[in-house]
Design a protein around this motif. Sequence first.
Motif, PDB file in Angstrom:
ATOM      1  N   LEU A 219       0.820  -1.204   0.000  1.00 28.15           N
ATOM      2  CA  LEU A 219       0.000   0.000   0.000  1.00 28.15           C
ATOM      3  C   LEU A 219       0.857   1.259   0.000  1.00 28.15           C
ATOM      4  O   LEU A 219       0.426   2.307  -0.500  1.00 28.15           O
ATOM      5  N   GLU A 220       2.064   1.158   0.539  1.00 32.88           N
ATOM      6  CA  GLU A 220       2.947   2.326   0.567  1.00 32.88           C
ATOM      7  C   GLU A 220       3.350   2.758  -0.838  1.00 32.88           C
ATOM      8  O   GLU A 220       3.603   3.939  -1.086  1.00 32.88           O
TER       9      GLU A 220
ATOM     10  N   TYR B 276       1.485   1.531  -3.680  1.00 34.15           N
ATOM     11  CA  TYR B 276       0.280   1.501  -4.503  1.00 34.15           C
ATOM     12  C   TYR B 276      -0.557   2.769  -4.357  1.00 34.15           C
ATOM     13  O   TYR B 276      -0.979   3.370  -5.351  1.00 34.15           O
ATOM     14  N   LEU B 277      -0.806   3.179  -3.115  1.00 30.03           N
ATOM     15  CA  LEU B 277      -1.699   4.318  -2.887  1.00 30.03           C
ATOM     16  C   LEU B 277      -1.201   5.619  -3.507  1.00 30.03           C
ATOM     17  O   LEU B 277      -2.003   6.365  -4.097  1.00 30.03           O
TER      18      LEU B 277
ATOM     19  N   ARG C 158      -2.166   5.314  -7.186  1.00 25.28           N
ATOM     20  CA  ARG C 158      -3.602   5.274  -7.447  1.00 25.28           C
ATOM     21  C   ARG C 158      -4.322   6.531  -6.963  1.00 25.28           C
ATOM     22  O   ARG C 158      -5.343   6.930  -7.533  1.00 25.28           O
ATOM     23  N   VAL C 159      -3.793   7.146  -5.903  1.00 22.74           N
ATOM     24  CA  VAL C 159      -4.434   8.334  -5.343  1.00 22.74           C
ATOM     25  C   VAL C 159      -3.394   9.454  -5.224  1.00 22.74           C
ATOM     26  O   VAL C 159      -3.050   9.898  -4.125  1.00 22.74           O
TER      27      VAL C 159
ATOM     28  N   SER D 129     -15.297   9.190  -5.365  1.00 24.01           N
ATOM     29  CA  SER D 129     -14.096   8.367  -5.272  1.00 24.01           C
ATOM     30  C   SER D 129     -14.149   7.195  -6.244  1.00 24.01           C
ATOM     31  O   SER D 129     -13.182   6.906  -6.954  1.00 24.01           O
TER      32      SER D 129
ATOM     33  N   TYR E  95      -6.784  -3.867  -2.155  1.00 26.95           N
ATOM     34  CA  TYR E  95      -6.102  -2.646  -2.585  1.00 26.95           C
ATOM     35  C   TYR E  95      -7.082  -1.670  -3.222  1.00 26.95           C
ATOM     36  O   TYR E  95      -7.005  -0.462  -3.000  1.00 26.95           O
TER      37      TYR E  95
ATOM     38  N   THR F 291      -9.203  -0.177  -0.441  1.00 24.39           N
ATOM     39  CA  THR F 291      -8.416   0.770   0.354  1.00 24.39           C
ATOM     40  C   THR F 291      -8.210   2.077  -0.405  1.00 24.39           C
ATOM     41  O   THR F 291      -8.278   3.162   0.197  1.00 24.39           O
ATOM     42  N   SER F 292      -7.991   1.996  -1.710  1.00 25.28           N
ATOM     43  CA  SER F 292      -7.796   3.222  -2.488  1.00 25.28           C
ATOM     44  C   SER F 292      -9.077   4.040  -2.545  1.00 25.28           C
ATOM     45  O   SER F 292      -9.036   5.272  -2.459  1.00 25.28           O
TER      46      SER F 292
ATOM     47  N   HIS G 294      -9.450   5.553   0.950  1.00 24.82           N
ATOM     48  CA  HIS G 294      -8.399   6.545   1.160  1.00 24.82           C
ATOM     49  C   HIS G 294      -8.720   7.843   0.428  1.00 24.82           C
ATOM     50  O   HIS G 294      -8.604   8.938   1.001  1.00 24.82           O
TER      51      HIS G 294
END
Length: 347
Positions: A84-85, A87-88, A91-92, A127, A331, A334-335, A338
């Motif tokens: 996630l560190e 990926y996010l 993605r965001v 989102s 994932y 979470t995105s 987030h």
Amino acid sequence: MKKHLAASILALGSVLALPLSAQTAAEPHSSKKMTFEQYIEGLKQEAREKGFSEQLIASSFADVSYHKRAVKADRNQPEVVETLETYLPKRVPDWKVNKAKDMMKKYHKELTAVGKQYGVQPRFIVSLWALESNFGKITGNFDVISALSTMAYDGRREAFFKSQVFDALTILQQGHIQKADMKGSWAGAMGHNQFMPSSFLSFAADGDGDGKKDIWNNTADVFASIANYLSQVGWNNDITWARQVKLPQGFDNSLAIPQRTGGRKPWLQHWSRTEMSLSDWQKVGVRRYDGSDLPNVDMKAALVFPDGEQGRAYLAYDNYKSLMHWNTSYYFVTSVGHLADRIKFSR
């Protein structure tokens, strides 16, 4: 495979589409050993038996093509090891957060009305819109009938994609979109919210009362369709999606849902087995990410490890299940959460 393939990788740009006259170049169907042209004739016959009109069948399949690139994309989806560190941020990114905030302001009236009608916070609608299609900018340029027919002919998930072909014919029959404008991803996911045809028929909504459900061009219909989907799968407007938490030393990881459960049904079974009240999570040492106590409210949550037991931990609320219905990817969910948290809107 997810019901509407909302996370399908969009194979955009130039497309190698072979006309029916050139089907000798296409691979034969793996089990039936027939040409794509023969396979299409079979689909057309099945469509007749299902009661579709000859005129609709003729127009829908008139320019159907074998999309070699779609098969390649399906067979060679990249497997990228990420956390996630990493990926996010991709993605965001900040620009997407800022764009989402702008869209919240631009469509404030429409989003507020849709949110109240369906009981879904507008920030989650925006989102999902942002992450599925970059606010409608990246929706796919494949002819949907051709893409679905190609995937059915390929044979790996024939029954699923054949059913999607007939659902797409139903959408055309109902007059929501013209055949020439019915575009989507290489897997047939359509419009701003990337619905598969079956999901369109189940969840698409007419947001402006014009009698059509146009998720390709009409933001009112896009917003209403996203909200209707979430509402129908159990969204609760009174709660959020999840919170990142800190676990104590020696925490019993068996209290969490396993990272891999083998599908949505066993995942939900694990949820039911492991969910506890926030007070019970407090008792076993779970705290907010900043180390403070969990909220003193009467709510239940399940614990998830999107990155595995060494990565981030989240207490997930019931709305998390709704997002996992949309896409069974930790994932992706979470995105979405987030981004929704970062664009929370207040006038």
